[in-house]
Write an enzyme that holds these catalytic residues in place. Structure first.
Site: not given
Lengths: 351, 370
Positions: B65-67, B71, B89, B183, B185, B188, B218
């Protein structure tokens, strides 16, 4: 929704898929007919397939010192700015003090015809109000380089308010279509105003509450909880806030102004900022013992018994619980506060 | 500690949240299944922990995953002849500094280090180099809950309730330690190999004393008091919990709009439109969570979280069974091995991570006390 959770896993999976197929709503990758509603749902599905990123403002610890910024402007201008802010949902919930601090802080900026005021995709800090002139908003849709004009702004209109909340890329490019005079306020100023005013208000309320003997037993957390939900009310001079013999369900604190209490026409008490009355209403609904009348314009804040109970439980129970805690503590230490030799010297107060 | 991590079976079953810990919470609330006595500072005693792992000992696998700042990779930690499957991470120090999020990164590491809960991803350790801060996390191989939700469209009430109940216990645990998550959602939430939730990404989590002021989260999930900069606390998580239940049941969030500002307008307007298929009790629960008035939003009132746990929508839920993962999860990831990454999207075409600038020794100092 029938079916137990103890179904075989595979069966549960199949059931879920079957269910997904049978639902009438079009799903992400299914195209049904071309009605307007379906169109909307398809568009929604498209954007929902992306992972949503978090947003954040710069970290504010609440300990920063806020210097009020005042840019001089005449009353006419202030009125215009106020009326524009009132129209915006982000400002509608501000109290008078906050709104005025923002009106004071707004700065004048100038742009020439053709200047780009904000650029789509770039991060931005400012919210703008057009004082004089006109501007146009342009958007380039994803995958296309062509700019499309989506909106025209003239004096009295505003744009860019999202930047006041957090760092997000601008949704459009706005260009000045004539020479423009704008009023601008940036995020850090806006947030500092919001934080410092709400924080100041809360501290004030918490301090007011600390002085109410009946609420002395509340701990900091409980006091803060009540401070958060105090509802402001405004009264003109010579108005009755509560009336003798009336049913009491609210406890009041005076935030601004002066008032007096009369019993059978005789003045029995004077109230000023920080004073309180009606606290017994938090315990029961015995009729009010006095009439409280404003002497000047007053801002009072109040909390009613039901609300208090929803948040913290019955005040009687709190008083009882604290009493028990206190007795237990005393039994353990075998020293009652009255017998304690002296309280420890206070540390130097931090400045 | 070291051995304990390596001794774990596949899927990082971790210290099994057995009965003893469940019992610990019983004196607090009759129906509480969450231990509350873990609030001592430092890591929980039984938590597995790698002391000063060397970044060179991590063999990186595919991107998971990337943020915004970095990543996540699947990785094999191989000091000497050992092997630990984990997720790393990596957060770019340059972008952390640029966006002034240093404190959030420190909070993320500090908080995860102290947590130990069945439905929260486990932090094994951390290290850093010139460019990045690396968090070494438990690898949760079932993939993202988000992927399952979007490919199914929406979930039925049974499935929604199953996942909502695991999130609820996690929030009860976090709030018991005065930590707010901020956060929530579907993006996550991860699923383990059996299909249970693991909450990940604690970038916005914070230890609070009463309330906090930084706007973060978010847009779809922000509570009105966050948007209005009023200062906020634990109730924002219960608001987000209401949004999550709605989104699981509907397939889209309740305040959906093309742009964030439109979403905020809808959130502040207080209007809720339910699709016809929502059950009466689901609607009632959501209405009690998605209420702007903090004196009416359940979860943080006098009744606390019990008010949610005992709501009719959860009538069929046995909270001890939830905590002990006794119920069969409705979603079952297809995984073949501990280090199987097939449940995650393919990021192989992703370019290598870019760093916006080289840090000065001054900049590096900021990360010294990580």
């Amino acid at each position: 929704m029938s079916g137990g959770r103890d179904l075989a896993i595979g069966a549960a999976d199949r059931k879920l898929k079957a269910k997904a197929k049978s639902i009438s709503m079009p799903r992400a990758n299914i195209t049904l007919n071309h009605g307007g509603k379906d169109q909307k749902q398809r568009e929604r599905s498209k954007t929902l397939s992306f992972r949503r990123t978090g947003v954040s403002a710069e970290v504010f610890t609440g300990k920063e010192k806020f210097e009020k910024k005042v840019v001089e402007k005449n009353e006419d201008t202030k009125m215009r700015i106020r009326s524009i802010l009132w129209k915006n949902c982000l400002f509608q919930h501000l109290d008078t003090e906050q709104l005025e601090t923002i009106v004071d802080a707004v700065e004048e900026v100038h742009f020439n015809e053709g200047d780009v005021i904000i650029t789509q995709g770039e991060s931005g800090d400012n919210f703008y109000i057009i004082e004089m002139g006109a501007a146009e908003a342009w958007i380039s849709k994803p995958g296309s380089k062509r700019l499309e004009k989506v909106k025209q702004y003239s004096s009295g209109e505003s744009f860019g308010e999202l930047a006041l909340l957090h760092n997000a890329p601008r949704a459009a490019t706005v260009k000045a279509s004539t020479d423009c005079v704008l009023w601008a306020v940036d995020r850090s100023t806006f947030r500092a105003i919001m934080m410092s005013t709400t924080q100041h208000k809360r501290e004030t309320y918490e301090n007011f509450l600390k002085d109410v003997p009946l609420l002395k037993t509340l701990n900091n957390y409980e006091r803060a909880t009540i401070a958060d939900v105090l509802e402001p009310e405004y009264f003109d001079p010579q108005q009755n806030i509560i009336v003798e013999g009336g049913k009491g369900d609210k406890f009041y604190l005076i935030e601004e102004g002066e008032a007096e209490a009369r019993t059978q026409g005789k003045v029995v008490m004077q109230y000023k900022r920080g004073d309180y009355f009606g606290e017994l209403a938090l315990l029961n609904d015995a009729p009010r013992a006095a009439t409280v009348t404003t002497l000047t314009r007053c801002k009072v804040v109040s909390v009613n018994r039901d609300l208090f109970k929803r948040l913290l439980g019955r005040l009687e129970d709190i008083l009882q619980r604290k009493k028990e805690d206190y007795e237990k503590m005393n039994a353990e230490t075998a020293v009652s506060p009255a017998n304690a030799p002296f309280s420890p010297p206070k540390a130097e107060a931090a400045v | 500690m070291f051995n304990k991590i390596f001794a774990q079976g596949p899927q990082g079953a971790g210290a099994s949240p057995g009965k003893s810990r469940s019992d610990a919470g019983k004196d607090q609330h009759a129906t509480s299944s969450v231990p509350r006595n873990l609030s001592t500072p430092g890591s929980p005693k039984h938590k597995a922990w790698l002391d000063n792992p060397k970044w060179a000992d991590f063999k990186l696998g595919p991107i998971l995953g990337t943020g915004s700042f970095g990543r996540v990779h699947l990785a094999h930690y191989q000091p000497q002849s050992r092997n630990l499957v984990c997720a790393t991470k990596s957060l770019s120090k340059a972008s952390i500094l640029k966006t002034k999020q240093v404190i959030h990164v420190k909070q993320e590491k500090g908080i995860l280090q102290r947590l130990d809960f069945p439905f929260i991803v486990n932090l094994f350790g951390y290290c850093q180099d010139d460019k990045c801060v690396h968090l070494v996390l438990e690898y949760v191989n079932g993939g993202e809950f988000f992927t399952y939700l979007r490919s199914t469209g929406r979930f039925d009430e049974q499935t929604t309730r199953f996942y909502a109940s695991q999130v609820l216990l996690s929030f009860e645990y976090l709030h018991g330690q005065d930590i707010i998550y901020r956060d929530l959602k579907p993006e996550n939430l991860l699923l383990d190999s059996k299909g249970n939730i693991k909450i990940t990404d604690f970038g916005f989590a914070k230890q609070i004393d009463r309330r906090t002021y930084t706007l973060c989260g978010t847009p779809d999930y922000l509570a009105p008091e966050i948007i209005l900069n009023k200062g906020h606390g634990k109730p924002v998580d219960w608001w987000a919990f209401g949004v999550l239940i709605f989104e699981m049941l509907a397939g889209y969030p309740p305040f959906y709009d093309d742009d964030a500002l439109g979403t905020y307008q809808k959130i502040l307007s207080g209007r809720l439109n339910f699709p016809g298929h929502f059950s009466r009790s689901a609607k009632d629960l959501i209405r009690r969570l998605l209420v702007a008035d903090l004196t009416k939003r359940i979860g943080c009132l006098k009744g606390g979280v019990e008010e949610i746990k005992t709501h009719p929508w959860f009538a069929s839920t046995n909270w001890d069974n939830v905590y002990n993962r006794k119920d069969t999860p409705p979603l079952r990831p297809k995984v073949s091995a501990e280090d199987d990454a097939s449940c995650f999207d393919d990021y192989s075409k992703m370019e290598p991570m870019k760093h916006e600038f080289v840090l000065t020794p001054e900049d590096q100092k900021v990360f010294e006390d990580l």
